[in-house]
Design a protein around this motif. Sequence first.
Motif, PDB file in Angstrom:
ATOM      1  N   ASN A  62       0.760  -1.234  -0.070  1.00  0.00           N
ATOM      2  CA  ASN A  62       0.007  -0.003  -0.072  1.00  0.00           C
ATOM      3  C   ASN A  62       0.940   1.185  -0.017  1.00  0.00           C
ATOM      4  OD1 ASN A  62      -2.345   1.492   0.130  1.00  0.00           O
ATOM      5  ND2 ASN A  62      -2.588   1.480   2.312  1.00  0.00           N
ATOM      6  N   SER A  64       2.176   4.406  -2.119  1.00  0.00           N
ATOM      7  CA  SER A  64       1.576   5.530  -3.194  1.00  0.00           C
ATOM      8  C   SER A  64       2.310   5.296  -4.440  1.00  0.00           C
ATOM      9  CB  SER A  64       1.682   6.921  -2.780  1.00  0.00           C
ATOM     10  OG  SER A  64       0.951   7.000  -1.760  1.00  0.00           O
ATOM     11  N   ALA A  67       1.191   2.170  -6.229  1.00  0.00           N
ATOM     12  CA  ALA A  67      -0.072   2.057  -6.841  1.00  0.00           C
ATOM     13  C   ALA A  67      -0.048   2.373  -8.442  1.00  0.00           C
ATOM     14  CB  ALA A  67      -0.912   3.094  -5.952  1.00  0.00           C
ATOM     15  N   LEU A  89      -6.619  -1.449  -6.311  1.00  0.00           N
ATOM     16  CA  LEU A  89      -6.600   0.069  -6.092  1.00  0.00           C
ATOM     17  C   LEU A  89      -7.523   0.350  -5.211  1.00  0.00           C
ATOM     18  CD1 LEU A  89      -5.816   0.690  -9.822  1.00  0.00           C
ATOM     19  CD2 LEU A  89      -4.448   1.320  -7.967  1.00  0.00           C
ATOM     20  N   GLU A  90      -8.812  -0.292  -5.288  1.00  0.00           N
ATOM     21  CA  GLU A  90      -9.863   0.181  -4.580  1.00  0.00           C
ATOM     22  C   GLU A  90      -9.692  -0.194  -3.071  1.00  0.00           C
ATOM     23  OE1 GLU A  90     -13.354   1.566  -3.270  1.00  0.00           O
ATOM     24  OE2 GLU A  90     -12.627   1.680  -5.212  1.00  0.00           O
ATOM     25  N   ARG A  93      -7.110   2.401  -1.983  1.00  0.00           N
ATOM     26  CA  ARG A  93      -7.848   3.658  -1.845  1.00  0.00           C
ATOM     27  C   ARG A  93      -8.699   3.975  -0.565  1.00  0.00           C
ATOM     28  NH1 ARG A  93     -12.713   5.583  -1.531  1.00  0.00           N
ATOM     29  NH2 ARG A  93     -13.769   3.553  -2.095  1.00  0.00           N
ATOM     30  N   ARG A  94      -9.322   2.605  -0.115  1.00  0.00           N
ATOM     31  CA  ARG A  94     -10.113   2.794   1.132  1.00  0.00           C
ATOM     32  C   ARG A  94      -9.157   2.442   2.500  1.00  0.00           C
ATOM     33  NH1 ARG A  94     -12.997  -2.467   0.641  1.00  0.00           N
ATOM     34  NH2 ARG A  94     -12.930  -2.570  -1.600  1.00  0.00           N
ATOM     35  N   ASN A  97      -4.890   5.513   0.666  1.00  0.00           N
ATOM     36  CA  ASN A  97      -4.079   5.917  -0.367  1.00  0.00           C
ATOM     37  C   ASN A  97      -4.425   6.693  -1.611  1.00  0.00           C
ATOM     38  OD1 ASN A  97      -2.308   5.527  -2.756  1.00  0.00           O
ATOM     39  ND2 ASN A  97      -1.189   3.657  -1.743  1.00  0.00           N
ATOM     40  N   LEU A  98      -4.128   8.174  -1.417  1.00  0.00           N
ATOM     41  CA  LEU A  98      -4.609   8.963  -2.273  1.00  0.00           C
ATOM     42  C   LEU A  98      -4.254   8.701  -3.723  1.00  0.00           C
ATOM     43  CD1 LEU A  98      -3.999  12.187  -0.426  1.00  0.00           C
ATOM     44  CD2 LEU A  98      -6.210  10.838  -0.508  1.00  0.00           C
ATOM     45  N   ALA A 100      -3.943   5.682  -5.371  1.00  0.00           N
ATOM     46  CA  ALA A 100      -4.631   4.723  -5.722  1.00  0.00           C
ATOM     47  C   ALA A 100      -6.192   5.287  -6.210  1.00  0.00           C
ATOM     48  CB  ALA A 100      -4.877   3.611  -4.555  1.00  0.00           C
ATOM     49  N   GLY A 101      -6.630   6.206  -5.276  1.00  0.00           N
ATOM     50  CA  GLY A 101      -7.799   6.977  -5.486  1.00  0.00           C
ATOM     51  C   GLY A 101      -7.835   7.724  -6.802  1.00  0.00           C
ATOM     52  N   LEU A 104      -7.903   5.439  -9.797  1.00  0.00           N
ATOM     53  CA  LEU A 104      -9.240   4.881 -10.108  1.00  0.00           C
ATOM     54  C   LEU A 104     -10.255   5.956 -10.668  1.00  0.00           C
ATOM     55  CD1 LEU A 104      -9.981   2.756  -6.590  1.00  0.00           C
ATOM     56  CD2 LEU A 104      -9.916   1.818  -9.157  1.00  0.00           C
TER      57      LEU A 104
END
Length: 130
Positions: A62, A64, A67, A89-90, A93-94, A97-98, A100-101, A104
Motif C-alpha cells: 500500500n 503510493s 499504486a 486499487l480500491e 484507496r479505502r 492511499n490517495l 490509488a484513489g 481509479l
Amino acid sequence: DPGALKALVPLLRDPVARVRANAVIALKHMRGVNLTAPLRDMLEQGDARTKISAIYAITDLNVSDLALLLKPLLAVPEPEIRMRAHEALEIMRRMGNLVAGAVLAEHTQGGPVVVEGLDFSPGEWDEPLD
C-alpha cells in the motif's frame, strides 16, 4: 533481525513468482532495497499468475508510488488481471492511499486527476539492490 532480512534479498530474483512477491512483502521495512524493480518486472514480463502475485504484494505494501504500477493493468486484455488491479486499487484507496484513489478516478473519468501535495519523486522504493 536485519541479517535475516538481508538473506531474503536474493529471493527477489527467484524464478517462482510467489517467492518473489513474498520476499518483497518481507523486505518492506528494510532500507536500501529496491522493491519497485522486481514488482515492475513481474507486471511487465510475467504471465497471469506472476502478475497476480505482484498485484497481491503491491496491495499489501500500500505505497503510493507502487499504486502507479497498477495503472496500465486497468487496460490489459485479460479480464482477470484488469479486475484484480481494480480491486487492489480500491482496497488501497479505502486504506487511505490517495494515489490509488486518483488512478481509479482517472480511469473512471477518462482523464488525469491531479492530487495536490503528493511528491512522486523516487524514494526508498527505488533504491538499488545490494
